[in-house]
Design a protein around this motif. Structure first.
Motif, PDB file in Angstrom:
ATOM      1  N   ALA A  16     -30.090 -41.642 141.682  1.00  0.00           N
ATOM      2  CA  ALA A  16     -30.071 -40.056 141.642  1.00  0.00           C
ATOM      3  C   ALA A  16     -28.804 -39.837 140.804  1.00  0.00           C
ATOM      4  CB  ALA A  16     -29.790 -39.573 142.945  1.00  0.00           C
ATOM      5  N   LEU A  17     -27.776 -40.783 140.680  1.00  0.00           N
ATOM      6  CA  LEU A  17     -26.683 -40.577 139.803  1.00  0.00           C
ATOM      7  C   LEU A  17     -26.862 -40.636 138.219  1.00  0.00           C
ATOM      8  CD1 LEU A  17     -23.520 -42.202 141.241  1.00  0.00           C
ATOM      9  CD2 LEU A  17     -23.394 -40.288 139.906  1.00  0.00           C
ATOM     10  N   PHE A  18     -27.742 -41.796 138.127  1.00  0.00           N
ATOM     11  CA  PHE A  18     -27.877 -42.119 136.569  1.00  0.00           C
ATOM     12  C   PHE A  18     -29.028 -41.128 136.078  1.00  0.00           C
ATOM     13  CE2 PHE A  18     -26.872 -46.519 137.540  1.00  0.00           C
ATOM     14  CZ  PHE A  18     -25.978 -46.707 136.535  1.00  0.00           C
ATOM     15  N   VAL A  19     -29.943 -40.769 136.827  1.00  0.00           N
ATOM     16  CA  VAL A  19     -31.118 -39.926 136.602  1.00  0.00           C
ATOM     17  C   VAL A  19     -30.358 -38.360 136.174  1.00  0.00           C
ATOM     18  CG1 VAL A  19     -33.018 -38.452 137.227  1.00  0.00           C
ATOM     19  CG2 VAL A  19     -32.904 -40.866 137.542  1.00  0.00           C
ATOM     20  N   ALA A  20     -29.526 -37.889 137.299  1.00  0.00           N
ATOM     21  CA  ALA A  20     -28.865 -36.777 137.008  1.00  0.00           C
ATOM     22  C   ALA A  20     -27.790 -36.616 135.644  1.00  0.00           C
ATOM     23  CB  ALA A  20     -27.724 -36.202 138.097  1.00  0.00           C
ATOM     24  N   LYS A  21     -27.203 -37.955 135.322  1.00  0.00           N
ATOM     25  CA  LYS A  21     -26.419 -38.243 134.107  1.00  0.00           C
ATOM     26  C   LYS A  21     -27.190 -38.090 133.184  1.00  0.00           C
ATOM     27  CE  LYS A  21     -21.857 -40.151 133.197  1.00  0.00           C
ATOM     28  NZ  LYS A  21     -21.066 -41.063 133.371  1.00  0.00           N
ATOM     29  N   LEU A  22     -28.338 -38.866 133.027  1.00  0.00           N
ATOM     30  CA  LEU A  22     -29.315 -38.956 131.610  1.00  0.00           C
ATOM     31  C   LEU A  22     -30.091 -37.794 131.463  1.00  0.00           C
ATOM     32  CD1 LEU A  22     -30.585 -42.481 132.242  1.00  0.00           C
ATOM     33  CD2 LEU A  22     -29.054 -41.623 130.454  1.00  0.00           C
ATOM     34  N   THR A  23     -30.518 -36.921 132.775  1.00  0.00           N
ATOM     35  CA  THR A  23     -30.997 -35.760 132.516  1.00  0.00           C
ATOM     36  C   THR A  23     -29.971 -34.716 131.584  1.00  0.00           C
ATOM     37  OG1 THR A  23     -32.222 -36.255 134.440  1.00  0.00           O
ATOM     38  CG2 THR A  23     -32.458 -33.778 133.524  1.00  0.00           C
ATOM     39  N   GLY A  24     -28.710 -34.704 132.073  1.00  0.00           N
ATOM     40  CA  GLY A  24     -27.655 -34.003 131.538  1.00  0.00           C
ATOM     41  C   GLY A  24     -27.668 -34.017 130.184  1.00  0.00           C
ATOM     42  N   MET A  25     -27.538 -35.493 129.727  1.00  0.00           N
ATOM     43  CA  MET A  25     -27.558 -36.115 128.502  1.00  0.00           C
ATOM     44  C   MET A  25     -28.801 -35.576 127.552  1.00  0.00           C
ATOM     45  SD  MET A  25     -24.545 -37.694 128.069  1.00  0.00           S
ATOM     46  CE  MET A  25     -24.031 -39.233 128.138  1.00  0.00           C
ATOM     47  N   GLU A  26     -29.959 -35.410 128.261  1.00  0.00           N
ATOM     48  CA  GLU A  26     -30.992 -35.073 127.377  1.00  0.00           C
ATOM     49  C   GLU A  26     -30.966 -33.637 127.154  1.00  0.00           C
ATOM     50  OE1 GLU A  26     -35.884 -35.945 127.936  1.00  0.00           O
ATOM     51  OE2 GLU A  26     -34.541 -35.958 129.650  1.00  0.00           O
TER      52      GLU A  26
END
Length: 1359
Positions: free
Chosen positions: A293-303
């Motif tokens: 969840a952490l990574f996905v949230a972060k990557l979604t943010g980046m995207e």
């Protein structure tokens, strides 16, 4: 196994609802989902500390429940608890059933040894064997072997029973248990859902009624601070959210939570050791989910951040589309946009990879967990004999089912939270006491009313704008029976004074009195019943004329209505209508003309027989003819009443008894017409302004227009819009005069013409188009765009196929373990068990890699598709004609959103979606192959139930979506009433009709309420059915399995194998169907996208068709051009424009705003094509000329030049996008534009960024960059659209010089507001109303002494 795996179905949904991660297979362990939602809640809690958005406790949601509702909810909750305990109960049965099967199998194995027999229900050695040996004989060597083999026979058998087990009878018993539990579940499921839904429907209806009636009681000031749109959403969406939080979700939560508790209880009671071992492994899954969840949230943010850059470019380009088109920058912009998409794509691919590897990790952990549990469990069964095999299963599945149900209970918590959030504001509104309560019975009612109104030092500001003082110590007396006129500039407080008389607001200081009584002490409904109001834009309700008049006073007779209509000069026109008084006036009175609406409103005011009549600009919106009629009606009714009239037209004020002049919230003068003219104050300025100034253009334009239109015999529609435009322009003018402006010499404004017309038109557009139905796009076409990525999709599909095969393999292993328990030889048994546990580990490892492969491959193909579609979509948008962008649906904001969302939603039909489909299909395929191979009879029998299992899932989703639609329709009628009431709250308050609307609204709520009751039953039945079908399936399959074991010698482990394989595949089906909404969305998004790609623009920039010629002269001619903007077809902008410019000449357009000056320039640029007539350039009709060729010959400098967010040099180079431009050219152009010195003074010189929209620069600097940009194009035609109007004198001089240089040797069209800038033009054309009324050089026009002469003499700015 059936118990565990069939519940797996909703796990996937859960993930979707949480949006926490993408799961690509069912997750048997719900424990990590648990940690997920907890972490989410934690974040929420932190946010809420700053600003508690939720101020309603969960149980406060039920504050509107009656005793009956509470009873229903309690019974429902009890049912839910019972229902929740059904699944663990079933596990107990399942454990016994397994033990029975295993015992039977052991017995079969024992008896298959032909040395044993069954005597008196115990297994014994056959007699003849034991007696054959004389045990006392000496042990010679040769006999050793024999003796060894028989030694075991001498050990008496541990009295293993035999012959007692009638497997079919046992299975029949278990089948009845299952059927019993199933039937109970059906009833309980039905009750738990329907009782809660019914109770919720009752409470919601009460909340809706209470809320609406409370809102209708609020004072007007509250409505100023709360937007009507917001209230409407509250009434629909927020109350629905409360409904979700107090209806079926609660009972489902209770049920799942009970299952969780009971499951763990079964685990701990039956075998605490194994339970602890299984629980010990779950933190790993939790950690995995949390990290993911952490990574996905972060990557979604980046995207999103990366896409935000591209989105900003798209937004910038689309907002300044005219500049892009004028300079032919389309292709350049598409490339710039595409460059920014790449980084977004990179993040998206990484996200896919991470999700894939984490999902793989979870599967790995889950399979390791299985391996560990079975290994340790079998040790307990075989070595220590603590457990029976059945106990092992009970414990294992108890924990599993418990954990899963906890995971599935968590989405309910989200529904509760959003319900509480929604309830916060609604309940606070319900608890708020209005400051001026229109329903209150308090207050005096006077016996006799004279009608003297007086303001005593009233100070007032609106609650929505506390910093602006509207009335400042106002003192005015209005005598009874007199007509008092309030005049003054806009914003002087005239209308506010009238609203205070109606007590819409209370003054902050001072008081308003009626016959000496402070109106705050009077009964509010009674006070308002004395007052009749006619507003500038009267509000009619969507009903008949008679009903609208009847709103004036309850219980009024037909005669009274007719009398009132006659007094208001409305009777004749009403009788001419086909349905007379029963004619419907339409939404907001849209079917009536302005004058008719106004007269109906007057009739409505008169029917009250008011003591006080308030006329707020009652005739300002009318044309002369209707004005005269309405004015006559008003003069009739003023007799003997206290009348206050606000007006801007002198004709309406002259004959008032007293005129009060307002300025800055005070009454500065009062007296009769002649007295005030002598004072030369506010009134005097108004009068003088109104009588001169605007005559010049008006007369002429009106004269010419009527000449032109007479032959056409004023068509009706034309007449309407003509009259509307007149009316509006007069309104606009009157407002501006009141602000002491020099008059706008105009009859035609584009500002707020024909408000009624345009609004109606806009509404119809809105209604037609917002729900534009798009047929979903064919998948084949979507895939065609994804074709280049086929290798990725192939590998992804292979990964998905392997993942799909994992489930059935699991059921193979599971049944194999059961089989090992009936092996007698301990060594072999141990070996088998270890082998199977190793196999579990292998499957876990394989699944880890294939999940990664699937995640990466599909995210790669999906992201590439998204990027490709975004680029194509953007390119298609830039290729549309300018008229397309005028449509409110294609505003830059809407288009950028469409690029962002539609393109990414299309992934739902390819990419991961294909993975899901392949996954489900292989899952089902492998399961069926396994099942048919091992026992085709049993398989066929279970397949009969499969449609029901699949159906129950699909049915549930269908029910819910169907209901949502019905609810929406049912609420629509109520929504219309509430919408009409809230939009026209002032009128309703003035008429004192709040209660009527509350009753109407409540009447409309009956339909949605009955729909909800019906829904409760149907939904309850479906839910019960969906829950119980699995019990029935099990009962039938185990009973038949028992028959096969006994009669056909089928091995019992195969029964389990077939049942669990098929049931898991059934859930795979269910999961595939849960994906359909994404899929449908994707197809619709794609369809919208393709619609855009397929749209053929009327003026195509990308095409090479059309004339081009070499010696471009720049000879321009407009021949009889008529034009209306496509979005405002009722307003004729150009009305037969004829004008001609020879090469090298300068033509100047002069005229008021909206007379068509800028429009003619846009026709020349070919942003639009004329409706009639033509524009010729060098004798070529512009519609036949190649668009980009034509635009490349034209340079434009506009009033507010649009610069792009890049360096100065790049902005100048933008002038010519067809070639690469060197710095020398840029500098030369900058020198011509008087720009060079200023740029060299900047630290970064030509590389200085101008900021978004050029915000870092002053206006003069921006203007000069724009001029340099136009010069670098080296255009043959230069268009200057008010190029210096926004500058101060000094910069204007510099810019003017630059422009004069730029004009040399070019055909030039200038639009200017300051006459000084155009006096030396070759031709000056004075425009009004879309036609040229005078043209010639400055001197000729001065000699004419026409409109131009007057403009020059008064020195007025011409706009």
């Amino acid at each position: 196994m059936p118990t565990g795996s069939v519940k797996l179905q909703s796990i996937k949904r859960l993930g979707q609802e949480n949006h926490s991660y993408e799961v690509s297979d069912e997750e048997p362990a719900g424990s990590y989902i648990r940690t997920m939602t907890h972490s989410k809640k934690g974040e929420k809690a932190q946010k809420n500390e700053k600003q508690p958005a939720i101020r309603v406790g969960f149980f406060q949601l039920f504050r509107f429940a009656t005793c009956k509702d509470v009873l229903m909810m309690v019974v429902g909750a009890v049912c839910a608890v019972l229902h929740g305990s059904a699944q663990p109960l079933m596990l107990l049965v399942f454990g016994l059933l397994t033990d029975t099967f295993i015992e039977y199998d052991i017995e079969l194995k024992e008896l298959s040894d032909d040395r044993k027999e069954c005597v008196n229900n115990t297994i014994q050695w056959k007699k003849n064997y034991t007696e054959a040996y004389d045990l006392t004989a000496p042990l010679n060597e040769s006999g050793l072997g024999l003796i060894n083999s028989t030694l075991e026979m001498l050990v008496p058998l541990k009295g293993k029973s035999c012959g007692l087990l009638d497997i079919e009878y046992e299975m029949t018993l278990f089948a009845f248990y299952y059927v019993g539990i199933g039937a109970a579940v059906f009833v309980l499921g039905y009750l738990q859902i329907s009782l809660w839904v019914i109770a919720a429907a009752r409470q919601i209806q009460l909340i809706r009624k209470t809320y609406f009636s409370k809102v209708m009681r609020m004072e007007i000031g509250w409505f100023d601070c709360t937007s009507v749109g917001e209230l409407n959403t509250r009434m629909s969406d927020d109350i629905n959210k409360i409904n979700d939080a107090i209806a079926d979700q609660v009972s489902i939560f209770v049920q799942r939570f009970t299952t969780f508790v009971c499951g763990f209880c079964v685990g701990f009671v039956k075998g605490w050791k194994l339970t602890l071992v299984i629980i010990a492994a779950s933190p790993l899954i939790g950690i995995g989910a949390g990290l993911m969840a952490l990574f996905v949230a972060k990557l979604t943010g980046m995207e999103l951040e990366a896409y935000a850059k591209a989105g900003a470019i798209a937004d910038e380009v689309l907002s300044s589309i005219r500049t892009v088109a004028a300079f032919g920058g389309e292709k350049k912009e598409v490339q710039r946009y595409d460059r920014n998409l790449i980084s977004a794509q990179r993040w998206g691919i990484r996200k896919g990879l991470i999700i894939g590897s984490f999902t793989g990790f979870m599967w790995l952990v889950i399979f390791l967990c299985y391996g560990l549990a079975f290994w340790y469990g079998s040790t307990l069964v075989v070595d220590t004999g603590d457990y029976t095999p059945g106990t092992l299963l009970q414990v294992f599945f108890g924990v599993l089912v418990g954990a899963m149900n906890l995971g599935q209970a968590s989405p309910c918590l989200e529904a509760f939270a959003s319900g509480r959030g929604a309830a916060t504001i609604i309940f606070e509104t319900i608890d708020r006491e209005p400051e001026i309560d229109c329903f209150s019975e308090a207050g005096y009612k006077l016996d006799r009313v004279k009608g003297d109104i007086e303001f005593h030092n009233v100070t007032f500001h609106y609650p929505s704008r506390p910093e602006v003082k509207i009335l400042d110590q106002l003192s005015v007396a209005v005598k009874s029976g007199e007509t008092t006129a309030f005049v003054g500039p806009s914003g002087a407080g005239k209308s506010t004074a009238i609203q205070l008389i109606q007590r819409f607001y209370d003054p902050k200081e001072g008081m308003v009195t009626l016959d000496g009584h402070d109106i705050r002490g009077l009964n509010i409904q009674w006070l308002r019943s004395l007052i009749g109001v006619v507003e500038q834009e009267p509000v009619l309700f969507a009903t008949t004329i008679a009903e609208n008049i009847r709103y004036g006073r309850p219980g009024v007779s037909e005669e009274d209505i007719i009398t009132a209509a006659k007094e208001a000069n409305a009777y004749n026109f009403i009788m001419d209508l086909p349905q007379k008084f029963d004619t419907l006036v339409g939404e907001g009175g849209g079917q009536m003309s302005g004058g008719q609406k106004q007269r109906i409103a007057i009739a409505r005011a008169l029917v009250r027989n008011p003591r006080v009549l308030l006329l707020d600009m009652a005739t300002s919106a009318l044309d002369n003819e209707s004005e005269a009629i309405v004015q006559e009606a008003l003069d009739k009714v003023r007799m003997g009443r206290t009348t206050i009239s606000i007006a801007h037209r002198l004709s309406t004020i002259r004959n008032a008894d007293v005129i009060v002049g307002f300025e800055h919230g005070r009454a500065v003068e009062r007296g009769k017409h002649n007295e005030l003219l002598e004072r030369k104050g506010v009134y005097f300025t108004l009068v003088t302004l109104q009588s001169q100034g605007d005559k010049a253009l008006n007369e002429k334009a009106r004269h010419m227009a009527s000449h032109e239109e007479q032959p056409e015999r004023l068509k009706l529609s034309r007449a309407g819009s003509y009259r509307d435009s007149l009316r509006a322009s007069i309104r606009q003018r009157s407002q501006s005069q009141m602000s002491n402006l020099v008059p706008e010499a105009s009859v035609h404004t584009t500002g707020d013409i024909a408000v009624s017309h345009r609004d109606n038109y806009k509404n119809t557009i809105l209604e037609e188009d917002d729900d534009e139905v798009v047929a979903p796009a064919p998948v084949a076409r979507i895939l065609k765009y994804n074709a280049p990525e086929w290798p990725y999709m192939l590998f992804g599909s292979i990964g998905a196929a392997v993942n799909g095969g994992v489930n059935p393999v699991y059921s193979l292993l599971f049944s194999q373990i059961l089989a090992t328990f009936s092996i007698q030889d301990p060594v072999e048994q141990r070996k088998e068990i270890n082998g199977i546990c190793l196999f579990f580990v292998m499957v876990g490892i394989i699944s880890f890699f294939t999940q990664m492969l699937q995640g990466y491959a599909f995210s790669k193909s999906g992201e590439l598709l998204t990027r490709r579609l975004r680029r194509l979509g953007f390119q298609a948008m830039l290729g549309q004609e300018i008229g397309w962008f005028d449509d409110h649906r294609n505003s830059p904001g809407a288009l950028t959103t469409r690029l962002a969302t539609d393109a990414s939603q299309v992934q739902g039909a390819t990419g991961s979606q294909i993975g899901m489909i392949v996954n489900s299909l292989t899952n089902i395929g492998v399961a069926l192959i396994i099942s048919f191979y091992f026992s085709w009879k049993l398989t066929l029998m279970i397949l009969c139930f499969l449609p029901f299992i699949a159906l129950s899932g699909g049915f549930q989703t269908m029910m819910l979506t169907g209901f949502a639609k019905q609810d929406k329709q049912a609420m629509e009628a109520a929504g219309q009433i509430s919408g009409e009431a809230l939009n026209n709250i002032r009128t309703i308050a003035g008429l004192g009709k709040e209660k009527n609307f509350v009753y109407m609204y409540e009447a409309q709520l009956a339909a949605p309420y009955h729909a909800a009751l019906k829904k409760a039953n149907v939904y309850g039945l479906c839910y019960g059915f969906a829950q119980c079908i699995i019990f029935f399936t099990n009962s039938a399959s185990y009973r038949f399995g028992g028959y096969l074991v006994q009669q056909e010698g089928l091995h019992f482990s195969l029964v389990f194998r077939v049942i669990s394989a098929i049931v898991t595949s059934g859930t795979a089906l269910g999961r595939a169907s849960s994906y359909t909404p994404d899929y449908a969305k994707a197809k619709i998004s794609a369809a919208r996208f393709f619609q855009l790609l397929d749209r053929v623009p009327q003026i195509n920039v990308y095409s090479d068709k059309g004339d081009k010629w070499d010696n471009f002269q720049g000879n321009i001619e407009f021949i009889d051009c008529k034009f209306t903007y496509p979005t405002r077809p009722d307003i004729q902008v150009l009305n037969g424009l004829n004008v001609m410019v020879k090469p090298g000449q300068t033509l100047a357009f002069v005229g008021s705003s909206g007379c068509g000056k800028s429009t003619s320039v846009q026709l020349l640029e070919r942003f639009y094509d004329p409706d009639r007539g033509k524009v010729l350039i060098d004798g070529h009709d512009t519609t036949r000329v190649n668009v980009s060729f034509l635009r490349s010959k034209i340079g434009i400098v506009s009033q507010e030049p649009v610069l792009f967010d890049c360096s100065i040099a790049e902005n100048i180079k933008y002038g010519d996008n067809s070639r690469d431009i060197g710095m020398n050219e840029v500098i030369a152009a900058a020198k011509k534009a008087q720009l060079h010195d200023f740029v060299m003074a900047l630290p970064e010189k030509y590389d200085t960024t101008v900021g978004s929209q050029g915000s870092q620069l002053s206006r003069g600097q921006k203007q000069r960059i724009a001029i340099a940009r136009a010069i670098i194009r080296d255009p043959k035609i230069l268009l200057l659209d008010e190029a210096t109007s926004a500058l101060d004198t000094e910069s204007e001089k510099t810019v003017q010089e630059a422009l004069d240089k730029a004009r040399e040797g070019r055909t030039c069209i200038v639009i200017a507001h300051r006459l000084s800038t155009i006096q030396n033009s070759d031709i000056i054309a004075v425009m009004s109303r879309g036609i040229v009324i005078e043209k010639g050089a400055h001197d000729q026009l001065m000699a004419l002494k026409g409109a131009y002469y007057k403009l020059v003499k008064t020195g007025a700015p011409i706009s």
